[in-house]
Design a protein around this motif. Structure first.
Motif, PDB file in Angstrom:
ATOM      1  N   LYS A  73       0.826  -1.077   0.097  1.00  0.00           N
ATOM      2  CA  LYS A  73      -0.034   0.187   0.122  1.00  0.00           C
ATOM      3  C   LYS A  73       0.683   1.324  -0.157  1.00  0.00           C
ATOM      4  O   LYS A  73       1.907   1.478   0.800  1.00  0.00           O
ATOM      5  N   ILE A  74       0.548   2.143  -1.046  1.00  0.00           N
ATOM      6  CA  ILE A  74       1.243   3.444  -0.994  1.00  0.00           C
ATOM      7  C   ILE A  74       0.430   4.599  -0.066  1.00  0.00           C
ATOM      8  O   ILE A  74       1.063   5.759  -0.067  1.00  0.00           O
ATOM      9  N   GLN A  75      -0.807   4.398   0.259  1.00  0.00           N
ATOM     10  CA  GLN A  75      -1.562   5.435   0.998  1.00  0.00           C
ATOM     11  C   GLN A  75      -2.325   4.358   1.982  1.00  0.00           C
ATOM     12  O   GLN A  75      -2.648   3.174   1.875  1.00  0.00           O
ATOM     13  N   TYR A  76      -2.652   5.299   2.933  1.00  0.00           N
ATOM     14  CA  TYR A  76      -3.447   4.508   4.008  1.00  0.00           C
ATOM     15  C   TYR A  76      -2.742   3.070   4.319  1.00  0.00           C
ATOM     16  O   TYR A  76      -3.402   2.123   4.343  1.00  0.00           O
ATOM     17  N   THR A  77      -1.806   3.298   4.811  1.00  0.00           N
ATOM     18  CA  THR A  77      -0.844   1.945   4.961  1.00  0.00           C
ATOM     19  C   THR A  77      -1.193   1.127   6.180  1.00  0.00           C
ATOM     20  O   THR A  77      -0.433   0.241   6.538  1.00  0.00           O
ATOM     21  N   ASP A  78      -1.994   1.425   7.218  1.00  0.00           N
ATOM     22  CA  ASP A  78      -2.216   0.717   8.426  1.00  0.00           C
ATOM     23  C   ASP A  78      -2.480  -0.652   8.117  1.00  0.00           C
ATOM     24  O   ASP A  78      -1.820  -1.507   8.771  1.00  0.00           O
ATOM     25  N   PRO A  79      -3.286  -0.961   7.186  1.00  0.00           N
ATOM     26  CA  PRO A  79      -3.264  -2.558   6.969  1.00  0.00           C
ATOM     27  C   PRO A  79      -2.057  -3.187   6.430  1.00  0.00           C
ATOM     28  O   PRO A  79      -1.707  -4.384   6.917  1.00  0.00           O
ATOM     29  N   ASP A  80      -1.037  -2.505   5.855  1.00  0.00           N
ATOM     30  CA  ASP A  80       0.108  -2.897   5.508  1.00  0.00           C
ATOM     31  C   ASP A  80       1.033  -3.301   6.591  1.00  0.00           C
ATOM     32  O   ASP A  80       2.046  -3.797   6.555  1.00  0.00           O
ATOM     33  N   ARG A  81       0.850  -2.543   7.849  1.00  0.00           N
ATOM     34  CA  ARG A  81       1.583  -2.575   8.919  1.00  0.00           C
ATOM     35  C   ARG A  81       1.001  -3.385   9.973  1.00  0.00           C
ATOM     36  O   ARG A  81       1.261  -3.277  11.081  1.00  0.00           O
ATOM     37  N   TYR A  82      -0.252  -3.999   9.536  1.00  0.00           N
ATOM     38  CA  TYR A  82      -0.911  -4.935  10.498  1.00  0.00           C
ATOM     39  C   TYR A  82      -1.936  -4.232  11.539  1.00  0.00           C
ATOM     40  O   TYR A  82      -1.922  -4.748  12.581  1.00  0.00           O
ATOM     41  N   ILE A  83      -2.262  -3.208  11.174  1.00  0.00           N
ATOM     42  CA  ILE A  83      -3.285  -2.428  12.276  1.00  0.00           C
ATOM     43  C   ILE A  83      -4.713  -2.438  11.536  1.00  0.00           C
ATOM     44  O   ILE A  83      -4.780  -2.047  10.682  1.00  0.00           O
ATOM     45  N   TYR A  84      -5.342  -3.141  12.436  1.00  0.00           N
ATOM     46  CA  TYR A  84      -6.593  -3.394  12.185  1.00  0.00           C
ATOM     47  C   TYR A  84      -7.798  -3.245  13.346  1.00  0.00           C
ATOM     48  O   TYR A  84      -7.304  -3.363  14.329  1.00  0.00           O
ATOM     49  N   ALA A  85      -8.932  -2.669  12.945  1.00  0.00           N
ATOM     50  CA  ALA A  85      -9.912  -2.479  13.981  1.00  0.00           C
ATOM     51  C   ALA A  85     -10.746  -3.762  14.289  1.00  0.00           C
ATOM     52  O   ALA A  85     -10.464  -4.828  13.371  1.00  0.00           O
ATOM     53  N   SER A  86     -11.375  -4.025  15.337  1.00  0.00           N
ATOM     54  CA  SER A  86     -12.098  -5.285  15.627  1.00  0.00           C
ATOM     55  C   SER A  86     -13.183  -5.652  14.371  1.00  0.00           C
ATOM     56  O   SER A  86     -13.591  -6.922  14.448  1.00  0.00           O
ATOM     57  N   SER A  87     -13.471  -4.828  13.662  1.00  0.00           N
ATOM     58  CA  SER A  87     -14.647  -4.909  12.740  1.00  0.00           C
ATOM     59  C   SER A  87     -14.067  -5.183  11.139  1.00  0.00           C
ATOM     60  O   SER A  87     -14.675  -5.715  10.297  1.00  0.00           O
ATOM     61  N   ALA A  88     -12.540  -5.158  11.266  1.00  0.00           N
ATOM     62  CA  ALA A  88     -11.940  -5.384  10.000  1.00  0.00           C
ATOM     63  C   ALA A  88     -12.190  -6.741   9.285  1.00  0.00           C
ATOM     64  O   ALA A  88     -12.195  -6.800   8.098  1.00  0.00           O
ATOM     65  N   PHE A  89     -12.249  -7.849  10.042  1.00  0.00           N
ATOM     66  CA  PHE A  89     -12.614  -9.178   9.368  1.00  0.00           C
ATOM     67  C   PHE A  89     -13.972  -9.689   9.473  1.00  0.00           C
ATOM     68  O   PHE A  89     -14.186 -10.720   9.570  1.00  0.00           O
TER      69      PHE A  89
END
Length: 478
Positions: A73-89
């Motif tokens: 990810k080149i923008q909004y990189t939280d998922p690429d850094r393994y940062i997720y909310a409890s609703s992500a999955f």
């Protein structure tokens, strides 16, 4: 007398309410429409819903494609850094149970009522695939009680081993039910109602699941393959028989195409670009798009898990998007390919589960993986002749793991599962990852399970381990 009057009045009111309910029920029925769902419509709907979530944003683009370093990810990189909310999955769980499995269960009921075993066999195959996606993402999941949501509003979870064993039983039953000479079906958007192809898909899925349990239950895995052989069954045997959903134009285009119509925050990962360059792999211009601005290498991957500023510094026009093949509206959602079936047979032979030739099957698998994209025979021959590509019998997991990872590009959930199982390629965690040098090895359970199915959720966590991205699942041994 007053009490008697009240009783009579109450009875009259109840009769009136009952009568009103019946009248309302009749009013709300469409006299020109069927009140019973048709299996062909249910089959199309369940197939597309599962393929969409399998190939879509939440489980593929924002999760597994990043974990296994196909995309970055080149923008909004939280998922690429393994940062997720409890609703992500939540999407895989909610779609899997409420749209896929519910519809497939209904098809099975209708098939039994209509005496059409082919609908039942197809539904069992698709349901087994859906359950396998769920257990490989979360671990312990509801299986036994998921078949009857009316009775079990808060279903208990089954251990992953038990789920896999049950799926193998279901697929064996599906193989028996599927009869090319039996009643016709409709609504099949994978094989156009060709039952012979579904029989091959069922066996290939049995083989896949047998290898999932191979490190834990080798005797069971070997028996599954012996059963398939004893039945005289065959596997997917050409690229034309690959199990896939080929998408159409908008609004039924591939989810990847749909996303790139409005967003530009994904790039191909540096990890896979570097590997493709190292092997002079002819799939590079298919997997990656040329950079918008001219660059020395033409194809430039982006490291996984950068901070937002660091990612942006690489330049939107100086990094490669995934290739146009994968961003096209009609791009297929591949479920189980011919090359994967060959890789699986090679591994089964390498493990001593069959007497087939592992090296030969591996070579066929690599060839099929390139031929899938219409690579020329000459380029394929040059590629497979390289020392770095040749089969290494002393480390079959490395040979199969690395080439299978390349072949599964785009199939984030499947590529991630195979990486966890085979431990190849040896990936480095995200640059600015938040898991203390680890890569996610499971999805966390949806937050809704904690609030709506708390007791069973807590039991599952107690049995499996912390509800964390780093908790290894039963099949993931090393």
């Amino acid at each position: 007398m007053k009490l008697k009057y009240i009783s009579i009045l109450s009875a009259a009111v109840l009769l009136s309410v009952t009568s009103c309910k019946k009248d309302l029920l009749k009013i709300n029925q469409n006299p020109n429409g069927s009140q019973t769902a048709q299996p062909d419509y249910l089959l199309t709907a369940a197939t597309k819903a599962t393929a969409d979530t399998y190939w879509g944003v939440a489980n593929n683009m924002d999760a597994s494609l990043l974990f296994v370093q196909y995309w970055s990810k080149i923008q909004y990189t939280d998922p690429d850094r393994y940062i997720y909310a409890s609703s992500a999955f939540e999407e895989l769980w909610s779609t899997g149970y409420s749209k896929s499995i519910v519809n497939l269960n209904q098809i099975i009921k209708l098939a039994d009522a209509q005496g059409n075993t082919n609908y039942k066999g197809v539904a069992l195959v698709l349901r087994s695939w859906t359950f396998s996606l769920l257990t490989e993402a979360y671990g312990n999941i509801p299986y036994k009680q998921a078949a009857n949501i009316d009775q079990y509003l808060t279903p208990a979870y089954d251990a992953q081993k038990d789920v896999y064993f049950a799926l193998l039983d279901d697929l064996k039953a599906a193989q028996t039910a599927l009869d090319p000479s039996g009643k016709a079906i409709a609504g099949d958007v994978i094989y156009s109602n060709n039952i012979a192809s579904w029989k091959k898909f069922a066996n290939s899925l049995r083989l896949r699941i047998a290898l999932r349990i191979a490190d834990r239950e080798p005797a069971k895995a070997k028996q599954v393959l012996a059963d398939i052989q004893a039945e005289g069954g065959s596997y997917i045997s050409s690229n034309a028989e690959t199990a896939q959903l080929v998408y159409l134009d908008s609004p039924n285009q591939n989810p990847v195409s749909n996303l790139f119509d409005t967003r530009d925050d994904y790039r191909i990962s540096k990890t896979i670009v570097d590997k493709l360059f190292a092997l002079n792999d002819p799939r590079l211009p298919i997997y990656a798009a040329p950079t918008q601005d001219a660059t020395p290498q033409t194809y430039v991957g982006l490291p996984n898990g950068l901070l937002v500023g660091d990612a942006s510094n690489y330049g939107f026009t100086k990094t490669s998007k995934p290739g146009t093949y994968f961003r096209a509206p009609h791009a297929p959602a591949v479920i189980l390919s011919y090359s994967e079936s060959l890789f699986d047979r090679a591994e089964a032979a390498a493990r001593g589960f069959t007497t087939e030739d592992a090296a030969s099957l591996y070579g066929q698998a690599v060839t099929a993986a390139l031929a899938q994209y219409s690579i020329s025979s000459a380029d394929i021959a040059t590629y497979v002749a390289q020392a770095a590509v040749k089969y290494d019998a002393s480390n079959y997991k490395k040979s199969i793991g690395e080439q299978k990872w390349l072949a599964l590009f785009g199939q984030g959930l499947e590529g991630w599962t195979e990486w966890r199982r085979l431990d190849y390629p040896q990936l480095q965690p995200a640059v600015a990852g938040t898991l203390n040098g680890k890569i996610p090895v499971r999805f966390i359970y949806p937050g809704t399970e904690q609030s709506l199915n708390k007791t069973n959720y807590q039991s599952a966590v107690a049995a499996q381990g912390a509800d964390a991205l780093t908790t290894k699942l039963w099949f993931d041994v090393n």
